[in-house]
Enzyme design. Sequence first.
Site, PDB file in Angstrom:
ATOM      1  N   SER A  64      32.348  -8.492 -10.521  1.00 12.65           N
ATOM      2  CA  SER A  64      33.795  -8.579 -10.618  1.00 12.65           C
ATOM      3  C   SER A  64      34.337  -9.214 -11.937  1.00 12.65           C
ATOM      4  CB  SER A  64      34.367  -9.399  -9.422  1.00 12.65           C
ATOM      5  OG  SER A  64      34.305  -8.921  -8.321  1.00 12.65           O
ATOM      6  N   LYS A  67      36.109  -6.603 -13.867  1.00 12.47           N
ATOM      7  CA  LYS A  67      37.444  -6.231 -13.706  1.00 12.47           C
ATOM      8  C   LYS A  67      38.466  -6.391 -14.565  1.00 12.47           C
ATOM      9  CE  LYS A  67      36.624  -6.822  -8.573  1.00 12.47           C
ATOM     10  NZ  LYS A  67      36.835  -7.615  -7.444  1.00 12.47           N
ATOM     11  N   TYR A 189      33.486   2.588 -10.075  1.00 10.19           N
ATOM     12  CA  TYR A 189      33.529   1.053  -9.933  1.00 10.19           C
ATOM     13  C   TYR A 189      32.431   0.413  -9.560  1.00 10.19           C
ATOM     14  CZ  TYR A 189      34.648  -3.311  -7.403  1.00 10.19           C
ATOM     15  OH  TYR A 189      34.552  -4.668  -6.977  1.00 10.19           O
ATOM     16  N   TYR A 241      40.142 -15.491  -7.195  1.00 10.96           N
ATOM     17  CA  TYR A 241      40.533 -15.240  -5.596  1.00 10.96           C
ATOM     18  C   TYR A 241      41.475 -16.450  -4.892  1.00 10.96           C
ATOM     19  CZ  TYR A 241      36.832 -12.229  -6.785  1.00 10.96           C
ATOM     20  OH  TYR A 241      36.150 -11.455  -7.563  1.00 10.96           O
ATOM     21  N   VAL A 259      29.966 -11.822  -7.930  1.00 14.94           N
ATOM     22  CA  VAL A 259      29.051 -12.082  -7.057  1.00 14.94           C
ATOM     23  C   VAL A 259      27.584 -12.294  -7.270  1.00 14.94           C
ATOM     24  CG1 VAL A 259      30.329 -11.464  -5.023  1.00 14.94           C
ATOM     25  CG2 VAL A 259      28.740  -9.881  -6.038  1.00 14.94           C
TER      26      VAL A 259
HETATM   27  N1  GLN Z   1      30.764  -5.318  -6.585  1.00 12.12           N
HETATM   28  C1  GLN Z   1      31.172  -6.313  -5.877  1.00 12.12           C
HETATM   29  C2  GLN Z   1      31.944  -5.866  -4.835  1.00 12.12           C
HETATM   30  O1  GLN Z   1      33.021  -4.871  -4.810  1.00 12.12           O
HETATM   31  C3  GLN Z   1      32.069  -7.256  -6.983  1.00 12.12           C
HETATM   32  C4  GLN Z   1      32.356  -8.148  -5.891  1.00 12.12           C
HETATM   33  C5  GLN Z   1      32.519  -9.708  -6.863  1.00 12.12           C
HETATM   34  O2  GLN Z   1      31.623  -9.614  -7.846  1.00 12.12           O
HETATM   35  N2  GLN Z   1      33.410 -10.552  -6.489  1.00 12.12           N
HETATM   36  O3  GLN Z   1      31.800  -6.260  -3.592  1.00 12.12           O
END
Ligand code: GLN
Length: 609
Positions: A64, A67, A189, A241, A259
């Site tokens: 993420s 992003k 993505y 988040y 993550v």
């Molecule tokens: N590729 C992961 C997902 O969409 C990224 C989520 C994350 O890093 N918080 O679940």
Amino acid sequence: MTSPILTSLTELHREVAQLADGRVATYIPELAKANPDWFGICLATPNGAVYEVGDTAIPFTIQSISKPFVYGIALEDNGRASVLEKVGVEPTGDAFNSISLEPGSGRPRNPMINAGAIATTGLVAAQSPTHRSQRIRETLGRYAGRELAFDEAVYESENETGHRNRAIGHMLRNFGILESDPTAVVETYFRQCSISVTCRDLAIMAATLANRGIHPVTGRQALRGEYVESVLSVMETCGMYDSAGRWVYEIGMPAKSGVAGGILAVLPGQVGIGVFSPPLDAQGNSVRGIRACRDLSRYLDLHLLNHPSTGRQAIRRRLAGSEFGSNRLRTTQERNLLRERGNALQLYQLQGHLSFSTSEVVIGDLLDRVPNLRHLIIDFKRVLSVEESACYLIHQLLLRFREQGITTLFTHSQHLPLLGRYLRRKFGDSIGLWFQIFPDNDRALEWCEDQLLQLDNVPQSTPDHITATEFELFHGLSETQIDVVQSKLRHRPFQKGETLVEIGALADELFLLEDGQVSVLLGGPSGAESRLATFSRGMHFGEMALLDRAPRSARVVADTDGACRILTRQDFEQLGREHPEALLGVLRNLCIGFSSRLRKANAERAALD
Ligand code: GLN
């Protein structure tokens, strides 16, 4: 010797490493292979310094943390307004993978949750899905300062299991937020999430954001400066988040987690932070990553809202023309006038960043002086940047000053293109009426002094032939003594540009300036010569080396055509034997010259302190 910064980072790493909470993400099967003990911390500054401890070179997937960077590409490709139509900027307080879209419009609430991120990926301009993921990979590489690669195993793993994200993609297609095949966008993505980075990369990418989008070492622009604040804003409010509020409260830096265990945090203008440790808390943020950021923020005072007041620091020094002068030597009469009238001339040396608050202080200070002010020199040499708000204020000030008959001179302003562009836009062709640009303070001071002296009608036109009593060297000598000295002088005409004295040359002549103007120049470290003094008619030079017999220490160059009279060392010594009282008079005048220059130097030193 180890930097104290590295020592404290090592200490912090040792403490935080003891945290054993959290669990490695397993919903993407490939991520489950991570070692929960991996732990790295890295700091990178906009100056290019890097401090790293622990596992800072182990590759992991960015997830993420991609992003905000992809949001930056979408902004550059589409502009702020059309991106805002598709993706909001409100924190949700929901989990990263929540399927929360605005009721009615179906617009994702922000680009940091998956729904908003997938919509953002769809906004990256491209001819094909492959082209789109290549553009993303290349742009992230520009932030990192090296080419980044996709981790195929992680990509395949998420591609096979990412049903929830596929569902989000279809929802977005349903609401018309995605305008093309959602499968291709969701797979892009997944690709962007599978870009492989290290903890060190994260810190450098953060430092690039801290440096207004410019990589600290390569100097390449990864994101246009105007969009940096937008990217950092969504990181600040939505990056962590549902713990975003707590994060801002405690840590106070725009940040983004992934993550795979990465966290990237940015303190604009100051530092970029990368932390990597795979075990995650319930919100999907790295447990050690959060703790490391919190401790760093506390120990290094990195909270964004903990901002020192900088206003007072903008004026480095303020000097009045009565206490500070150009290197042009003035006659006694001129010196007295300048001392009297010098307060009408002010030199402001500014420093640091000119923002609204720092220029406000400068302007307040200047306005207090307006009643007496005729000439203002603003020295920008130590100004690092000028914000648009400061350009506006400077422009307004120039308008008012001209109305009041105050002339403004800028020195050392060439490294501030934004200010130059702004004023050119406002003033157009008449720009020269509003302010003048001088290469250095010395020349600017000289120009202002000349103006001040003309104001007082100091005779500027002088008779063609100099009379003996005009020479400072002859003051107080009797006519016979003057005749004796004069009989030993040799006439020497010179032309503009001619070098009269070379550095290092043998010094056995004293020069009396009969007509024209000469300057003493000394080479600076940058190669450019700076002016030590300028002499005009009636003054003498070259006496220092004549007396102490040292080789010439500076160059003397003719500024105009003219002529001088020369006394050689031989004649100087002979004068002492034959007419000691005449030599005494000459020596007294040499001393008076020295002491007046020493007085000026002392007064200026005192003014500088
Ligand atoms: N590729 C992961 C997902 O969409 C990224 C989520 C994350 O890093 N918080 O679940």
